[in-house]
Design an enzyme around this catalytic site. Structure first.
Site, PDB file in Angstrom:
ATOM      1  N   ASP A 154       0.748  -1.186  -0.131  1.00 32.12           N
ATOM      2  CA  ASP A 154      -0.230  -0.237   0.011  1.00 32.12           C
ATOM      3  C   ASP A 154       0.980   1.276   0.176  1.00 32.12           C
ATOM      4  O   ASP A 154       1.507   1.403   1.015  1.00 32.12           O
ATOM      5  CB  ASP A 154      -0.986  -0.015   1.113  1.00 32.12           C
ATOM      6  CG  ASP A 154      -1.995  -1.036   1.120  1.00 32.12           C
ATOM      7  OD1 ASP A 154      -1.997  -2.326   0.385  1.00 32.12           O
ATOM      8  OD2 ASP A 154      -3.122  -0.850   1.798  1.00 32.12           O
ATOM      9  N   LYS A 217      -6.960   3.280  -3.405  1.00 35.22           N
ATOM     10  CA  LYS A 217      -7.064   3.324  -1.821  1.00 35.22           C
ATOM     11  C   LYS A 217      -7.406   4.867  -1.735  1.00 35.22           C
ATOM     12  O   LYS A 217      -6.685   5.817  -1.853  1.00 35.22           O
ATOM     13  CB  LYS A 217      -6.024   2.533  -1.142  1.00 35.22           C
ATOM     14  CG  LYS A 217      -6.373   2.603   0.324  1.00 35.22           C
ATOM     15  CD  LYS A 217      -5.227   1.925   1.047  1.00 35.22           C
ATOM     16  CE  LYS A 217      -5.425   2.156   2.486  1.00 35.22           C
ATOM     17  NZ  LYS A 217      -4.127   1.017   3.128  1.00 35.22           N
ATOM     18  N   LYS A 253     -10.189   0.283  -2.441  1.00 36.82           N
ATOM     19  CA  LYS A 253     -10.038   0.162  -1.136  1.00 36.82           C
ATOM     20  C   LYS A 253     -10.395   1.205  -0.304  1.00 36.82           C
ATOM     21  O   LYS A 253      -9.551   2.051  -0.387  1.00 36.82           O
ATOM     22  CB  LYS A 253      -8.724  -0.464  -0.695  1.00 36.82           C
ATOM     23  CG  LYS A 253      -8.385  -0.799   0.925  1.00 36.82           C
ATOM     24  CD  LYS A 253      -7.133  -1.168   1.315  1.00 36.82           C
ATOM     25  CE  LYS A 253      -6.913  -1.288   2.608  1.00 36.82           C
ATOM     26  NZ  LYS A 253      -5.514  -1.828   2.919  1.00 36.82           N
TER      27      LYS A 253
END
Length: 317
Positions: A154, A217, A253
């Site tokens: 991430d 995300k 996400k």
């Protein structure tokens, strides 16, 4: 790194800050009021009792159970990993979460703790949460966490560079980090709470996907606002538009601030109505979660037993 042919199909022949600025200038503007109204319309829909139980189980399967605190230890990561693998020891029907998400120096402990299970290990990287470091250092950190066993990375974009219009820097960093990921999946954190408006969220989404992100995300969870339904809707619509233009599926996400099963179900409804059933799996949708899991487990117990169990019956994350 050479990007997949499908991704390059929508990019300028020569990628520079000027050409990327022109590319992003062609991204449609967002109707803020329309986005709010769309979310309000979708999230008033009710789910039948039998469908709700399956929705809650799906939400668990979609969770990245997360600890990103300065006081994290090997023991805390091991405990969280055990919960990710067996969220409710009293109910064998409860599935494992999708992943555990940790800091880079905790990856080796998470890998050890989840060995032999279906739970993946995700690591934040690229000098999370600020992203303010030299690109070479970001690439080096990414290579290290992947070498230690991270299945997913991430990363955070350089929001300062994006807001200053230095789109090539943002694009090039994502592309280089993706290259360093090898077989690991890359989730690109936009930190939408710092982007200023929904138009920037849409542009940053398109830039991240074009540069090679496997997921986009919302947030690090370290600033407010974090995930919101209007922001998530715009990112999902961007994924839809990117898929229509390239044929490439990208995951989503939302992370930060999703604490109740009621709210999590709203995200599922928006996902289903925007992208459809193909994206309704942990392969294409995740929740960044720390406190959400216990609330979902309590709701599952209530649906199964007719009694509401106190949070004291569930381990603290």
């Amino acid at each position: 790194m050479t990007l997949a042919t499908q991704r390059t199909s929508i990019l300028p022949d020569r990628i520079t800050t000027a050409s990327l600025r022109s590319f992003l200038g062609g991204v449609p503007s967002v109707d803020d009021v329309g986005a709010q109204e769309r979310v309000a319309s979708l999230t008033t829909r009710s789910i039948k009792r039998e469908s709700k139980l399956e929705a809650l189980k799906l939400i668990i399967r979609m969770m990245d159970l997360t600890t990103l605190e300065g006081q994290d230890t090997a023991g805390k990561v091991a405990q969280m990993s055990a919960k990710a693998m067996r969220p409710d020891p009293l109910d064998p029907e409860i599935p494992s979460t999708a992943a555990v998400c940790v800091y880079p120096n905790m990856v080796k402990y998470a890998v050890q703790a989840t060995e032999g299970s279906s739970v993946k290990v995700a690591s934040v990287a690229t000098y999370f949460p600020s992203g303010l470091a030299d690109t070479d250092l970001k690439v080096e950190e990414t290579s290290r966490v992947v070498a230690e066993g991270a299945d997913e990375v991430d990363m955070v974009i350089d929001r300062g560079a994006f807001l200053a219009g230095d789109y090539f820097k943002v694009f090039d960093e994502i592309r280089r980090v993706k290259d360093a990921c090898g077989e690991a999946h890359l989730k690109v954190i936009l930190e939408t709470g710092e982007l200023g408006n929904l138009d920037n969220v849409r542009r940053a989404s398109m830039l991240a996907m074009a540069a090679g992100g496997d997921f986009i995300k919302t947030s690090t969870g370290k600033i407010q606002p974090a995930a919101t339904l209007p922001v998530t809707l715009i990112m999902l619509e961007s994924i839809r538009d990117f898929f229509d233009a390239t044929g490439v599926m990208v995951g989503m996400k939302p992370a930060g601030g999703i604490r109740t099963s009621k709210d999590a179900i709203k995200y599922l409804v928006v996902l289903n109505e925007t992208l459809g059933r193909d994206w309704m799996t942990p392969d294409w949708f995740r929740y960044g979660a720390s406190s959400l899991l216990n609330d979902v487990l309590m709701q599952v117990r209530w649906l199964k037993t007719g009694r509401y169990w106190s949070s004291d019956y569930f381990t603290k994350d």
